[in-house]
Scaffold this active site. Structure first.
Site, PDB file in Angstrom:
ATOM      1  N   GLU A 447       0.776  -1.258   0.000  1.00 34.46           N
ATOM      2  CA  GLU A 447       0.000   0.000   0.000  1.00 34.46           C
ATOM      3  C   GLU A 447       0.793   1.287   0.000  1.00 34.46           C
ATOM      4  OE1 GLU A 447      -2.954  -0.214   3.094  1.00 34.46           O
ATOM      5  OE2 GLU A 447      -4.177  -1.614   1.965  1.00 34.46           O
TER       6      GLU A 447
HETATM    7  C1  BMA Z   1      -4.806  -3.236   5.013  1.00 34.98           C
HETATM    8  C2  BMA Z   1      -3.589  -3.911   5.531  1.00 34.98           C
HETATM    9  C3  BMA Z   1      -3.230  -3.466   6.880  1.00 34.98           C
HETATM   10  C4  BMA Z   1      -4.404  -3.130   7.730  1.00 34.98           C
HETATM   11  C5  BMA Z   1      -5.693  -3.390   7.043  1.00 34.98           C
HETATM   12  C6  BMA Z   1      -6.866  -2.901   7.805  1.00 34.98           C
HETATM   13  O1  BMA Z   1      -4.520  -2.327   4.073  1.00 34.98           O
HETATM   14  O2  BMA Z   1      -2.572  -3.751   4.648  1.00 34.98           O
HETATM   15  O3  BMA Z   1      -2.419  -2.346   6.780  1.00 34.98           O
HETATM   16  O4  BMA Z   1      -4.345  -3.833   8.874  1.00 34.98           O
HETATM   17  O5  BMA Z   1      -5.643  -2.717   5.871  1.00 34.98           O
HETATM   18  O6  BMA Z   1      -6.850  -1.529   7.998  1.00 34.98           O
END
Ligand code: BMA
Length: 850
Positions: A447
């Site tokens: 991300e």
């Molecule tokens: C996603 C994951 C984590 C996170 C989840 C919930 O993007 O990559 O970073 O725990 O979201 O927010």
């Protein structure tokens, strides 16, 4: 199997020569630890962590209990030392070479052997091997490892940067995590606590050898046809001196290649072409068997005696990541051995904050992965590069691995020292993992790219244009330059994407290309229907939170029964429990008590994910993959997981077995009253069967029925039934009617689903009426068969006071429906005892009647 020799030496390697000469001793005993300067030595476990050692010695309370996390932050700010004594025999010391291999030190470590410095380590993900013969002596030897707190170690770097690097998941006051090459989640995440661990987290080995050593064996596939596989085996040999030797390759017990080799001093890469006639392929689960060949490389002297040998396994498969412009936008799907595959999987995080303790959970987690019909797991970038055994299990079970490099949701430094450190980590891990056939792809980070462009970091962290340019350049240097360069050198041909997701969920058009993390429902606070509004090309993350069940929470909450405050204390997501409540109010009537609240949170999560997954599978080939967030937990707390910290399946995981089943049936009634039944099949062969549809009142009256003979197309989605509105009944009470859709063939149910016409909140559920029978199951365990008389919603089986495994749970049954459940409860002596302890509950047990 017949093997063609391209480089033929003809000789068979005699079995009696195959005893390995190199010695490997695990230094796991006699460890003690102390805080630096305290000289208070206590027994320690290796592999282990400071936190778990303090806990085992009664020095700290359970870090996971209540709010203990807050009071234990001091541990990560102290320096610690570990020491052991080990014996070295005169014989062992006779070896030409002795080395210590550190498979994992967390993180800033100074290693002393018999008082003399041996190694300075600064990256948890690296493997260090140091020759140390001159420092060893016959008899007792002392190994001492000092772990420096990362806070002090990186404070200078932190201060030297004229800006703050964004790292929103780092829960500390000083945001040091991005400077430390250590599992990101140790600094806190939105599903786990912050414990900045230290310690020897993977084994330490003492190695001894005399001559050349094989340090790696792996193969690259050049060609894979039905009648022949052409591979190149690469054998890396470390030779202390130049000289002649022979290399033999043994495949499934047959010597398939032998060559004379001239070894240079130092590292040698020996290559040998292999041809395998009529190859057996490695297939992901659901498509075929994940066949593995055993390959052994043997290094021999002129007289055919063995210098060294090393085994590996080879899976013959071609996995392509297809990213092509198409009529929708840009595809993102996997093609395995020429066949496009719908990916059914999940995101995996380390199963404990204290990693060594999490290893015991691995087998059980794999049973959950297999049980839910998955074919891929994503090893997410805020955790660790997993242990070898994890990937072995993936190889054996046909579970493809999407492997992130360990960077997530933050911007990282780009100075030379940092990049060099990362380079070592890349090399160690790419080499360690590249031989696994399950390894489907590499991904640079989690991300970061979408975060940089969409999360408003520039404003939040007050980065001026100059800072922003530099930070982005540093990003490019790491993910678009360093990583692809290392991969080109060490693992060419395996797919790589710099960041996941490629597309951000904010805009509808982004759903037309690349992979997507669709957080519209959680972070965007949209209703579950948003999962259907936009369908991505490949969903690498999506999810909804729930709470673990009471048995998991009770031991870590005050008074043994969690109240609202306890739950809030464990909530790490900024959206908090409020969002669960909002959705729960939409779906269910008021809950009876906190235990009911926990159960309802799980059912709610399962309902949301059902909407998302059914939509994605039915929308093939537009969408070609689903990796839900997240499989597991690192502590007992609320999260998006389907399996809790104790390995207990949440409602969602039971549902996953069906949602990811080989055939998925989906019935939909459009606004104009027309009924459509579609099926998505992942099976490699067509199936002939019947789709039976029955509209039933919750009390058991059959209002309408229709059957249709079908041929289910393999690997495809098709509409099999369309009932016009003029035929499908339109006068029934939506609050007490259900449509049951069953696909059966030769008396076996292949898939089934229920279509409701309203939310559970509005359903007029009758008093639950059902019967059940228990019997001893063939092959162990018990079989419980439940037959619904009235509509049952979310039937939950449990054995009071006893840990048991159920093959299914939290399922619905339309009146007349039958479900067989396997129960495994080793401590139960017979069916009578089972019946005595069996507790069956369902929706009306958890909500107040209106
Ligand atoms: C996603 C994951 C984590 C996170 C989840 C919930 O993007 O990559 O970073 O725990 O979201 O927010």
């Amino acid at each position: 199997m017949r093997c063609l020799l391209l480089i033929v030496w003809g000789l068979i390697v005699p079995g009696f020569l195959l005893a390995g000469p190199a010695v490997r001793i695990n230094l796991e005993s006699n460890w003690e630890f102390s805080q630096i300067g305290k000289n208070a030595w206590l027994p320690a476990e290796v592999p282990g962590t400071v936190h778990t050692d303090l806990l085992a010695n009664g020095e700290i309370p359970d870090p996971f209990y209540g709010t203990n996390e807050k009071g234990l932050q001091w541990i990560g700010r102290m320096d610690w030392e570990y020491r052991t004594e080990f014996d070295v025999s005169a014989d062992l010391l006779q070896n030409e070479h002795l080395a210590l291999r550190f498979n994992g030190l967390d993180t800033y470590a100074e290693v002393f052997l018999n008082g003399k410095p041996l190694l300075t380590a600064d990256n948890m993900f690296r493997t260090w091997e140091i020759e140390c013969k001159s420092q060893l002596r016959t008899g007792k030897n002392q190994l001492r490892i000092v772990f420096r707190s990362p806070f002090e170690r990186v404070s200078a770097q932190l201060e030297a940067l004229p800006y703050q690097l964004p790292s929103p998941n780092d829960a500390g006051k000083e945001k040091i995590s991005v400077f430390v090459r250590k599992a990101g989640y140790h600094f806190g995440w939105d599903w786990g606590p912050r414990f900045v661990t230290m310690g020897i987290w993977r084994p330490i080995n003492l190695l001894a050898w005399n001559e050349a050593r094989i340090t790696d064996v792996y193969t690259r596939t050049d060609g894979l046809e039905t009648n022949e596989a052409r591979l190149r085996a690469r054998v890396e040999v470390n030779a202390p001196e130049a000289g002649d030797a022979k290399l033999a390759l043994v495949l499934n017990g047959d010597t398939i290649g032998r060559q004379n080799v001239v070894l240079n001093r130092g590292r040698n890469v020996l290559e040998e072409a292999i041809s395998i006639a009529n190859p057996r392929l490695w297939w992901p689960a659901g498509m075929g068997k994940p066949y593995l060949y055993n390959l052994k490389a043997v290094l021999l002297r002129a007289d055919n005696s063995i210098i060294d040998q090393r085994k590996t396994r080879v899976g013959l498969r071609r996995i392509e990541l297809v990213q092509q412009t198409d009529s929708i936008g840009e595809s993102f799907f996997f093609r395995v051995n020429g066949t496009p595959i719908f990916v059914k999987g999940t995101n995996y995080i380390p199963p404990d904050n204290f990693i060594p303790r999490g290893r015991s959970k691995r087998e059980k987690l794999f049973r959950a992965i297999k049980g839910a019909n998955m074919n891929m797991v994503r090893v997410w970038g805020g955790g660790i590069y997993e242990d070898d055994t994890f990937y072995d299990l993936c190889d054996e079970n046909g579970i493809m691995v999407w492997q992130d490099f360990m960077f997530a949701c933050a911007m990282y430094p780009g100075d030379t020292a940092f990049l060099n450190n990362v380079r070592g980590e890349l090399q160690d891990n790419i080499r360690r993992l590249r031989h696994h056939p399950s390894l489907a792809m590499w991904c640079g980070n989690n991300e970061i790219e979408v975060a940089w462009h969409n999360w408003g970091w520039q404003q939040e962290y007050r980065l001026d244009p100059g800072d922003s340019t530099r930070i982005w350049q540093d990003y490019l240097a790491l993910f678009e330059d360093l990583i692809p360069r290392e991969l080109a050198e060490l693992d060419p041909g395996r797919p790589y994407i710099p960041s996941s997701p490629i597309s951000n969920w904010g805009k509808s058009e982004n759903f037309d290309r690349g992979d997507m993390h669709n957080w519209a429902v959680w972070h965007g606070e949209k209703p579950f229907s948003a999962f259907k509004a936009d369908t991505p090309r490949f969903m690498s993350e999506f999810g909804f939170q729930s709470f673990p069940e009471i048995r998991t929470l009770a031991p870590v909450t005050s008074g043994g029964a969690p109240n609202r405050e306890d739950l809030e204390d464990r909530q790490k997501s900024y959206k908090g429990t409020r969002l669960i409540d909002t959705h729960m109010n939409r779906w269910y009537s008021e809950y009876k008590d906190y235990e009911s609240y926990l159960v309802l949170s799980q059912l709610l999560q399962a309902e949301g994910m059902k909407i998302a997954i059914e939509n994605m599978r039915i929308e093939q080939p537009r969408c070609m993959g689903s990796l839900y967030w997240q499989l597991n937990d690192c502590w007992p707390g609320p999260s998006w997981s389907s399996v809790d910290y104790q390995g207990r399946w949440k409602a969602l995981h039971y549902w996953m077995q069906h949602l990811y089943g080989p055939i998925l049936l989906v019935a939909e009634r459009s606004d104009n009253g027309e009924l459509r039944v579609r099926a998505a099949s992942d099976e490699p062969r067509a199936r002939f069967g019947t789709i039976a549809m029955r509209l039933k009142s919750f009390d058991g009256d059959i209002l309408w029925t229709q059957e249709q003979a079908v041929e289910i197309a393999p690997g495809a989605v098709k509409e099999y039934v369309r009932v016009p509105a003029s035929i499908f009944p339109n006068r029934f009470d939506p609050n007490e009617t259900v449509l049951e859709v069953i696909l059966h063939a030769r008396g076996k149910v292949l898939a089934s689903n229920l279509l409701y016409f309203t939310q559970p909140k509005d359903m007029d559920l009758p008093d639950p009426e059902f019967s059940y029978r228990c019997s001893v199951a063939e092959g162990g365990g018990y079989l419980v068969e439940v037959r619904a008389i009235h509509q049952l919603k979310n039937v939950e089986f449990a054995l009071v006071g006893i840990e048991a495994e159920f093959s299914d749970n939290y399922f619905d049954l339309a009146p007349g429906g039958i479900r067989q459940i396997m129960v495994s409860a080793p401590s139960i002596k017979d069916e009578k005892e089972l019946v005595k302890l069996l507790r069956v509950r369902q929706m009306t047990d958890w909500v107040n009647e209106d």
